[in-house]
Design an enzyme around this catalytic site. Structure first.
Site, PDB file in Angstrom:
ATOM      1  N   ASP A 254      -7.639  -2.503  14.351  1.00 33.74           N
ATOM      2  CA  ASP A 254      -8.876  -2.771  13.980  1.00 33.74           C
ATOM      3  C   ASP A 254      -9.103  -4.081  13.157  1.00 33.74           C
ATOM      4  O   ASP A 254     -10.128  -4.382  12.401  1.00 33.74           O
ATOM      5  CB  ASP A 254      -9.531  -1.587  13.135  1.00 33.74           C
ATOM      6  CG  ASP A 254      -8.886  -1.298  11.949  1.00 33.74           C
ATOM      7  OD1 ASP A 254      -7.819  -1.881  11.693  1.00 33.74           O
ATOM      8  OD2 ASP A 254      -9.126  -0.085  11.359  1.00 33.74           O
TER       9      ASP A 254
ATOM     10  N   GLU B  58      -9.447  -1.942   5.339  1.00 35.88           N
ATOM     11  CA  GLU B  58     -10.500  -1.538   6.648  1.00 35.88           C
ATOM     12  C   GLU B  58     -11.660  -2.321   6.846  1.00 35.88           C
ATOM     13  O   GLU B  58     -12.312  -3.156   5.998  1.00 35.88           O
ATOM     14  CB  GLU B  58     -10.688  -0.106   6.814  1.00 35.88           C
ATOM     15  CG  GLU B  58      -9.478   0.852   6.758  1.00 35.88           C
ATOM     16  CD  GLU B  58      -8.898   1.055   7.963  1.00 35.88           C
ATOM     17  OE1 GLU B  58      -8.915  -0.107   8.773  1.00 35.88           O
ATOM     18  OE2 GLU B  58      -8.052   1.880   8.102  1.00 35.88           O
TER      19      GLU B  58
ATOM     20  N   ASP C 115       0.927  -1.125   0.095  1.00 41.90           N
ATOM     21  CA  ASP C 115      -0.169   0.148   0.075  1.00 41.90           C
ATOM     22  C   ASP C 115       0.630   1.521   0.018  1.00 41.90           C
ATOM     23  O   ASP C 115       2.202   1.292   0.138  1.00 41.90           O
ATOM     24  CB  ASP C 115      -0.886  -0.071   1.252  1.00 41.90           C
ATOM     25  CG  ASP C 115      -0.323  -0.533   2.413  1.00 41.90           C
ATOM     26  OD1 ASP C 115       1.003  -0.618   2.497  1.00 41.90           O
ATOM     27  OD2 ASP C 115      -1.033  -1.013   3.110  1.00 41.90           O
TER      28      ASP C 115
HETATM   29  C1  F6R Z   1       1.483  -1.555   6.117  1.00 37.44           C
HETATM   30  C2  F6R Z   1       0.172  -2.252   6.450  1.00 37.44           C
HETATM   31  C3  F6R Z   1      -0.550  -2.100   7.572  1.00 37.44           C
HETATM   32  C4  F6R Z   1       0.246  -2.532   8.857  1.00 37.44           C
HETATM   33  C5  F6R Z   1      -0.715  -2.315   9.903  1.00 37.44           C
HETATM   34  C6  F6R Z   1       0.215  -2.374  11.224  1.00 37.44           C
HETATM   35  O1  F6R Z   1       1.906  -1.816   4.763  1.00 37.44           O
HETATM   36  O2  F6R Z   1      -0.166  -2.830   5.461  1.00 37.44           O
HETATM   37  O3  F6R Z   1      -1.812  -3.116   7.297  1.00 37.44           O
HETATM   38  O4  F6R Z   1       0.687  -3.547   8.581  1.00 37.44           O
HETATM   39  O5  F6R Z   1      -1.398  -1.055  10.211  1.00 37.44           O
HETATM   40  O6  F6R Z   1       0.838  -1.490  11.272  1.00 37.44           O
HETATM   41  P1  F6R Z   1       2.187  -1.505  12.608  1.00 37.44           P
HETATM   42  O7  F6R Z   1       3.073  -2.789  12.220  1.00 37.44           O
HETATM   43  O8  F6R Z   1       2.798  -0.115  12.450  1.00 37.44           O
HETATM   44  O9  F6R Z   1       1.319  -1.759  13.906  1.00 37.44           O
END
Ligand code: F6R
Length: 260
Positions: free
Chosen positions: A136, A143, A67
């Protein structure tokens, strides 16, 4: 689902790096799916070290990231392009032409989306996809409420995700409201998937992902539909799982069978 419960974040990173080393040694031209955020940083550190020690080469590897924030240029300090360069690509022997991160700053976003999906296909599909998980339950930026068949597209970030990620920006207002993300359907096409999670804050999302019903309200739960998924978590992120003993038994039996 294989559930691997490890002592701490360091052990999770070590385990994940070994999975990548194993993948690339078996197939030097592997197509790797990569993630950003805090969770994979330890793994990337271990991979850089392994590369310096001559235990892995990325010369023939090709990567696709999950992403990118909408509107951020590749040089923005918080863009995922920059994150990947600074956390991994600049420190290994990968050719920049073989790394792919979706562009969130182009005028024709639909064209970018189409080309991204086509490039994954042209590369032969993703061999090993790394994932983190949001508090979440989001995977990539899918999401809660995302279609389980979704493809790469623009998604609106929830307030909770923006608040979680505000730590990287000056304030909540500076966190982009939308992102370009691989879809759940795109992710499920990967040949194998490795999801990492550490810390108490992820315990609820992990319990629902592994043991909850499959629902678009917990995007991670869609991984139950895939036949080659490993969930590697530290004790804190595993703390709400109800089948802890069983997962540990499965791992002991795997070791007896000599599996990696
Ligand atoms: C990032 C992504 C997100 C993160 C998620 C957890 O490329 O795809 O899904 O993996 O938001 O983020 P952290 O590791 O910072 O807790």
């Amino acid at each position: 689902m294989r559930v691997v419960i490890l002592e701490n974040a360091e052990a999770v990173a070590e385990f994940a790096a070994l999975q990548f080393i194993h993948q690339v040694s078996g197939k030097p031209d592997s197509v790797l799916g990569l993630a950003t955020g805090s969770t994979p940083l330890g793994t990337y550190g271990k991979l850089i070290k392994a590369h310096r020690e001559g235990r892995i080469s990325f010369r023939r590897v090709c990567t696709f990231n999950l992403d990118e924030y909408l509107g951020l240029s590749p040089d923005h300090s918080q863009s995922y392009h920059r994150f990947m360069r600074e956390s991994l690509f600049d420190h290994i022997d990968i050719s920049s032409g073989n790394t792919h991160v979706p562009r969130g700053d182009v005028n024709d976003i639909e064209k970018e989306i189409e080309e991204y999906e086509r490039a994954i296909e042209a590369a032969g599909g993703i061999d090993l996809q790394l994932l983190g998980i949001g508090t979440d339950g989001h995977i990539a930026f899918n999401e809660p409420g995302s279609s389980l068949a979704s493809r790469t597209r623009v998604k609106t970030l929830t307030r909770r995700t923006r608040e979680d990620n505000a730590r990287f920006f000056g304030s909540l207002d500076e966190v982009p409201k939308m992102a370009l993300t691989m879809g759940i359907g795109t992710i499920l096409e990967s040949r194998s998937i490795l999801l990492l999670a550490c810390g108490e804050g992820k315990a609820d999302a992990i319990q629902k992902t592994v043991e909850g019903p499959i629902t678009s309200l917990v995007p991670g739960s869609a991984l139950q539909l895939h036949s080659r998924v490993t969930i590697a978590v530290d004790i804190k992120a595993a703390s709400k799982l109800s089948q802890l003993e069983y997962y540990a038994d499965c791992e002991r039996n795997r070791t007896e069978l000599g599996k990696v």
